[in-house]
Design a protein around this motif. Sequence first.
Motif, short mmCIF file in Angstrom:
data_model
loop_
_atom_site.label_atom_id
_atom_site.label_comp_id
_atom_site.label_asym_id
_atom_site.label_seq_id
_atom_site.Cartn_x
_atom_site.Cartn_y
_atom_site.Cartn_z
N UNK A 1 9.08 -0.63 -3.71
CA UNK A 1 8.24 -1.38 -2.76
C UNK A 1 8.76 -1.13 -1.36
N UNK A 2 7.87 -0.66 -0.48
CA UNK A 2 8.24 -0.36 0.90
C UNK A 2 7.82 -1.52 1.80
N UNK A 3 8.68 -1.88 2.73
CA UNK A 3 8.44 -3.00 3.63
C UNK A 3 8.04 -2.44 5.00
N UNK A 4 6.79 -2.64 5.44
CA UNK A 4 6.35 -2.06 6.71
C UNK A 4 6.87 -2.84 7.91
N UNK A 5 7.06 -2.12 9.01
CA UNK A 5 7.49 -2.75 10.25
C UNK A 5 6.33 -3.37 11.00
N UNK A 6 5.10 -2.88 10.74
CA UNK A 6 3.90 -3.37 11.40
C UNK A 6 2.82 -3.60 10.35
N UNK A 7 1.91 -4.52 10.64
CA UNK A 7 0.78 -4.79 9.75
C UNK A 7 -0.50 -4.89 10.59
N UNK A 8 -1.63 -5.17 9.92
CA UNK A 8 -2.93 -5.29 10.59
C UNK A 8 -3.24 -4.01 11.38
N UNK A 9 -3.41 -2.91 10.65
CA UNK A 9 -3.47 -1.59 11.25
C UNK A 9 -4.91 -1.15 11.53
N UNK A 10 -5.15 -0.70 12.75
CA UNK A 10 -6.47 -0.20 13.15
C UNK A 10 -6.64 1.29 12.82
N UNK A 11 -5.53 1.98 12.65
CA UNK A 11 -5.53 3.40 12.29
C UNK A 11 -4.24 3.67 11.52
N UNK A 12 -4.24 4.79 10.78
CA UNK A 12 -3.10 5.07 9.89
C UNK A 12 -2.92 6.58 9.76
N UNK A 13 -1.66 7.00 9.73
CA UNK A 13 -1.28 8.30 9.18
C UNK A 13 -0.17 8.04 8.18
N UNK A 14 -0.29 8.60 6.98
CA UNK A 14 0.75 8.52 5.96
C UNK A 14 1.11 9.95 5.56
N UNK A 15 2.40 10.28 5.60
CA UNK A 15 2.88 11.60 5.17
C UNK A 15 3.98 11.42 4.13
N UNK A 16 4.02 12.34 3.18
CA UNK A 16 5.04 12.30 2.13
C UNK A 16 5.12 13.67 1.47
N UNK A 17 6.24 13.90 0.78
CA UNK A 17 6.42 15.12 -0.02
C UNK A 17 6.67 14.71 -1.46
N UNK A 18 6.11 15.47 -2.39
CA UNK A 18 6.26 15.12 -3.81
C UNK A 18 6.39 16.38 -4.65
N UNK A 19 7.01 16.18 -5.82
CA UNK A 19 7.29 17.26 -6.77
C UNK A 19 7.12 16.69 -8.15
N UNK A 20 6.23 17.27 -8.97
CA UNK A 20 5.98 16.74 -10.30
C UNK A 20 5.46 17.85 -11.21
N UNK A 21 5.54 17.58 -12.53
CA UNK A 21 4.92 18.49 -13.50
C UNK A 21 3.82 17.77 -14.28
N UNK A 22 3.35 16.64 -13.74
CA UNK A 22 2.33 15.85 -14.45
C UNK A 22 1.02 16.61 -14.58
#
Length: 229
Positions: A37-58
């Motif tokens: 569970x990630x705890x955000x520093x800000x809430x009530x967002x008018x716009x968003x960018x989310x970036x992440x890297x992942x590796x799986x064999x699913x």
Amino acid sequence: MKFLVFLMMLVSNAAGLLDLSGKMFTFPEETNTAHVKLIPALVNLQAVTVCHRSFTDLKRDHSLFSLASPTNNNEFLVFMNWAKQEIQPYVHNLLIGYGGLDYAQNKWHSICTTWDSSSGLVQLWFNGQPLMKRYIANTSPLTNKPSIILGQEQDTHGGAFAADQSFVGMMADVHMWNYVLSACEIQKYMKEQNFTPGNVLNWAALEFQSTGRVLIENKEMSLKHSNLS
């Protein structure tokens, strides 16, 4: 000593701000419990960018990033639909499907998703490639009570996980901004160059709680040889 460190990584924990630079979360098994569970520093967002890297064999559906509100399970979700071979961003429970991607197994993938309430536009970036901007007909801001989960897909606010939608693999470099990141900044993120870190979620100063068998390990060198175009 290494064994003791390994055991500590398996224990459910509540962490303060941690610098996870050079680290990754490893989700080594299919469960309906293990998550971060990630705890955000800000809430009530008018716009968003989310970036992440992942590796799986699913070879099945799985969640890559799940933000739920008390009223919308899929307030902001990035989901791999295996049957349709689509990465599907959801905003306010409305989805856009992006297909035709080389979502290869056992390789690192860098993904960024943007959304702007003023225009309703959503865009996915996949391994350095910007995809078509699409419109979602809901311009309300995101919730001021977000529940942000890695490793599971939320069917209620903060819970109702299903093992067959869980993420199994490695995840790193999760950042979130309260604005649409410029194309230049996204490319810097994709190439692991210096970029402006997230002001909502920052991998180098991350507040989180982990539950179940989730390990924090050194990020594997293979990340440097990901599928960037």
